[in-house]
Design an enzyme around this catalytic site. Structure first.
Site, PDB file in Angstrom:
ATOM      1  N   HIS A  13     -62.912  27.851  22.624  1.00 47.59           N
ATOM      2  CA  HIS A  13     -62.610  28.665  23.833  1.00 47.59           C
ATOM      3  C   HIS A  13     -61.140  28.458  24.173  1.00 47.59           C
ATOM      4  O   HIS A  13     -60.755  27.415  24.696  1.00 47.59           O
ATOM      5  CB  HIS A  13     -63.489  28.226  25.012  1.00 47.59           C
ATOM      6  CG  HIS A  13     -63.313  29.088  26.221  1.00 47.59           C
ATOM      7  ND1 HIS A  13     -64.377  29.585  26.937  1.00 47.59           N
ATOM      8  CD2 HIS A  13     -62.206  29.557  26.858  1.00 47.59           C
ATOM      9  CE1 HIS A  13     -63.939  30.316  27.948  1.00 47.59           C
ATOM     10  NE2 HIS A  13     -62.609  30.308  27.920  1.00 47.59           N
ATOM     11  N   HIS A  15     -57.279  30.423  25.542  1.00 48.69           N
ATOM     12  CA  HIS A  15     -56.419  31.528  25.992  1.00 48.69           C
ATOM     13  C   HIS A  15     -55.010  31.272  25.477  1.00 48.69           C
ATOM     14  O   HIS A  15     -54.456  30.194  25.725  1.00 48.69           O
ATOM     15  CB  HIS A  15     -56.373  31.601  27.518  1.00 48.69           C
ATOM     16  CG  HIS A  15     -57.719  31.788  28.142  1.00 48.69           C
ATOM     17  ND1 HIS A  15     -58.223  33.022  28.462  1.00 48.69           N
ATOM     18  CD2 HIS A  15     -58.685  30.891  28.479  1.00 48.69           C
ATOM     19  CE1 HIS A  15     -59.435  32.886  28.988  1.00 48.69           C
ATOM     20  NE2 HIS A  15     -59.742  31.596  29.002  1.00 48.69           N
ATOM     21  N   LYS A  99     -67.102  38.750  24.773  1.00 48.81           N
ATOM     22  CA  LYS A  99     -67.010  37.910  25.962  1.00 48.81           C
ATOM     23  C   LYS A  99     -67.418  38.716  27.189  1.00 48.81           C
ATOM     24  O   LYS A  99     -66.883  39.800  27.442  1.00 48.81           O
ATOM     25  CB  LYS A  99     -65.570  37.399  26.135  1.00 48.81           C
ATOM     26  CG  LYS A  99     -65.347  36.564  27.395  1.00 48.81           C
ATOM     27  CD  LYS A  99     -65.992  35.184  27.317  1.00 48.81           C
ATOM     28  CE  LYS A  99     -65.899  34.417  28.628  1.00 48.81           C
ATOM     29  NZ  LYS A  99     -64.617  33.766  28.843  1.00 48.81           N
ATOM     30  N   HIS A 136     -68.934  33.993  30.774  1.00 43.17           N
ATOM     31  CA  HIS A 136     -68.389  33.323  31.956  1.00 43.17           C
ATOM     32  C   HIS A 136     -69.505  33.389  32.993  1.00 43.17           C
ATOM     33  O   HIS A 136     -69.736  34.438  33.599  1.00 43.17           O
ATOM     34  CB  HIS A 136     -67.118  34.016  32.460  1.00 43.17           C
ATOM     35  CG  HIS A 136     -66.502  33.299  33.621  1.00 43.17           C
ATOM     36  ND1 HIS A 136     -65.295  32.632  33.542  1.00 43.17           N
ATOM     37  CD2 HIS A 136     -66.971  33.083  34.884  1.00 43.17           C
ATOM     38  CE1 HIS A 136     -65.036  32.055  34.705  1.00 43.17           C
ATOM     39  NE2 HIS A 136     -66.035  32.326  35.548  1.00 43.17           N
ATOM     40  N   HIS A 174     -67.582  26.910  29.226  1.00 44.72           N
ATOM     41  CA  HIS A 174     -67.042  25.945  30.194  1.00 44.72           C
ATOM     42  C   HIS A 174     -68.067  25.561  31.269  1.00 44.72           C
ATOM     43  O   HIS A 174     -67.865  25.842  32.447  1.00 44.72           O
ATOM     44  CB  HIS A 174     -65.746  26.444  30.836  1.00 44.72           C
ATOM     45  CG  HIS A 174     -65.701  27.900  31.213  1.00 44.72           C
ATOM     46  ND1 HIS A 174     -66.674  28.507  31.961  1.00 44.72           N
ATOM     47  CD2 HIS A 174     -64.808  28.865  30.927  1.00 44.72           C
ATOM     48  CE1 HIS A 174     -66.354  29.789  32.124  1.00 44.72           C
ATOM     49  NE2 HIS A 174     -65.235  30.021  31.493  1.00 44.72           N
ATOM     50  N   ASP A 247     -60.774  25.861  26.987  1.00 45.79           N
ATOM     51  CA  ASP A 247     -60.395  26.817  28.035  1.00 45.79           C
ATOM     52  C   ASP A 247     -58.943  26.608  28.460  1.00 45.79           C
ATOM     53  O   ASP A 247     -58.584  26.895  29.604  1.00 45.79           O
ATOM     54  CB  ASP A 247     -61.340  26.744  29.247  1.00 45.79           C
ATOM     55  CG  ASP A 247     -61.244  27.991  30.115  1.00 45.79           C
ATOM     56  OD1 ASP A 247     -60.709  29.013  29.658  1.00 45.79           O
ATOM     57  OD2 ASP A 247     -61.704  27.930  31.269  1.00 45.79           O
TER      58      ASP A 247
HETATM   59  O1  DOR Z   1     -59.484  28.871  34.909  1.00 49.31           O
HETATM   60  C1  DOR Z   1     -59.639  29.843  34.203  1.00 49.31           C
HETATM   61  N1  DOR Z   1     -58.581  30.464  33.617  1.00 49.31           N
HETATM   62  N2  DOR Z   1     -60.869  30.314  34.023  1.00 49.31           N
HETATM   63  C2  DOR Z   1     -61.089  31.456  33.391  1.00 49.31           C
HETATM   64  O2  DOR Z   1     -62.215  31.828  33.287  1.00 49.31           O
HETATM   65  C3  DOR Z   1     -59.959  32.270  32.867  1.00 49.31           C
HETATM   66  C4  DOR Z   1     -58.781  31.462  32.624  1.00 49.31           C
HETATM   67  C5  DOR Z   1     -57.520  32.282  32.424  1.00 49.31           C
HETATM   68  O3  DOR Z   1     -57.545  33.234  31.646  1.00 49.31           O
HETATM   69  O4  DOR Z   1     -56.505  31.950  33.024  1.00 49.31           O
HETATM   70 ZN    ZN Z   2     -61.565  30.887  29.573  1.00 46.19          ZN
END
Ligand code: DOR
Ligand code: ZN
Length: 344
Positions: A13, A15, A99, A136, A174, A247
């Site tokens: 997971h 980003h 997702k 999520h 998460h 995450d």
């Molecule tokens: O804290 C988070 N940041 N939770 C999420 O679900 C998305 C993520 C983000 O993309 O910044």
């Molecule tokens: Zn995430």
């Protein structure tokens, strides 16, 4: 000096964004991990196979030439996703999941799903074409307390999804609560969960006691201590339903240190070292390799990595920030000392 050697881990997971942020963060992940599940919540979101392939190329171009890091792409599910897109994604070797963001649940989720019942035909198609659904898991209606949103999502939606689609592979992403841990433990083996370093390391006091600490703010939000303890037990239990997913979610420091701060913790700079610290505290370093390197690959029906990485017991100080042009990223535990370090 104490050392541990592990099969190279994967991050299930992650980003990484685009542009300058992508260029800064992707080497951090590729230094440690063989593969990562790349989240599709860009603006605009990654909704089609074509968009995911363009994004994949941008990620590969941001990597060192010698890197063999593999981005595992996902598509963003909306009310209007078509059955054809689901079939095309399932047949594409670079796309590994959809997702589901409930609309309004988190960063860039405005295009997310507004009614879960409306997407049941899409879930049926995912089940049929054997492509996993990553969730999520938080309800979004304004009347619900933010600390209850994960538990309520399980009660109101997840139980029904799992009962209606018994062959659908689902990852509750998460997880942050004892209730989520219990739910996943008692569900069918097709249901799994990722666990982040911040939810293993901190409870909500870290964010709220002695002043608001925006760099601990993520979604789902940190919970009380009994939940953290349940997560630590699950992660170190050797149960294959729980695996590593950082995450890691980079946001510029000034957008987190803000009257309306963004949600997300940046952990990719030292993810495996952060997890190693937790597993050592739990006397469970022998369980780290399976959590980080085996169970996720097995769930996604991908081969385990063949390379290894080595971690040494060695103190090092986490930078206060990582500059990006005129801005910066503040890492989780900025300025603090970590006691495990991955050999280069
Ligand atoms: O804290 C988070 N940041 N939770 C999420 O679900 C998305 C993520 C983000 O993309 O910044
Ligand atoms: Zn995430």
């Amino acid at each position: 000096m104490e050392k541990i050697t592990l099969t190279q881990p994967d991050d299930w997971h992650l980003h990484v964004r685009t542009g300058d942020i992508l260029k800064q963060v992707i080497p951090h992940t590729a230094r440690q991990f063989g593969r990562a599940i790349i989240m599709p919540n860009l603006t605009p979101p990654v909704k089609t196979v074509e968009q995911a392939l363009i994004y994949r190329t941008e990620i590969l171009q941001a990597l060192d030439e010698q890197s063999d890091f593999e981005p595992l792409m996902t598509l963003y599910l909306t009310d209007n996703t078509s059955i054809e897109t689901i079939k095309a994604a399932a047949e594409n070797p670079f796309i590994h999941a959809f997702k589901l963001y409930p609309a309004g649940a988190t960063t860039n989720s405005d295009a997310g799903v507004t009614s879960l019942k409306n997407i049941y035909p899409l879930l049926a198609a995912m089940e049929k074409h054997a492509i996993p659904l990553l969730i999520h898991g938080e309800v979004t209606a304004a009347e619900y307390d933010i600390f209850d949103r994960e538990k309520l999502f399980i009660e109101q939606h997840l139980t029904a999804i799992i009962n209606n689609f018994p062959d659908l592979r689902v990852v509750l992403e998460h997880v942050t609560t004892e209730e989520a841990v219990q739910f996943v433990e008692s569900a069918d083996p097709k249901v799994a969960a990722t666990i982040t370093p911040q939810h293993l390391m901190f409870n909500r006091n870290a964010m709220l006691v002695g002043g608001i600490k925006p760099h601990y703010y993520c979604l789902p939000v940190l919970k009380r201590e009994k939940h953290r303890q349940a997560l630590r037990k699950a992660a170190t239990s050797g149960n294959p339903k729980f695996f590593l997913g950082t995450d890691s979610a980079p946001h510029f420091s000034h957008l987190k240190e803000n009257a309306c701060g963004c949600a997300g913790c940046y952990s990719a700079y030292g993810a495996i070292e952060l997890y190693a610290e937790v597993f050592e505290q739990e006397n469970a370093l022998d369980k780290l390799e399976a959590f980080a390197s085996f169970y996720g690959a097995d769930f996604y029906q991908l081969p385990r990595n063949s390379r290894t990485i080595t971690l040494s017991k060695q103190d090092w100080q986490i930078p206060e920030n990582y500059p990006i042009g005129e801005h910066s990223l503040t890492p989780l535990k900025a300025g603090e000392v970590l006691s495990w370090r991955m050999a280069r």
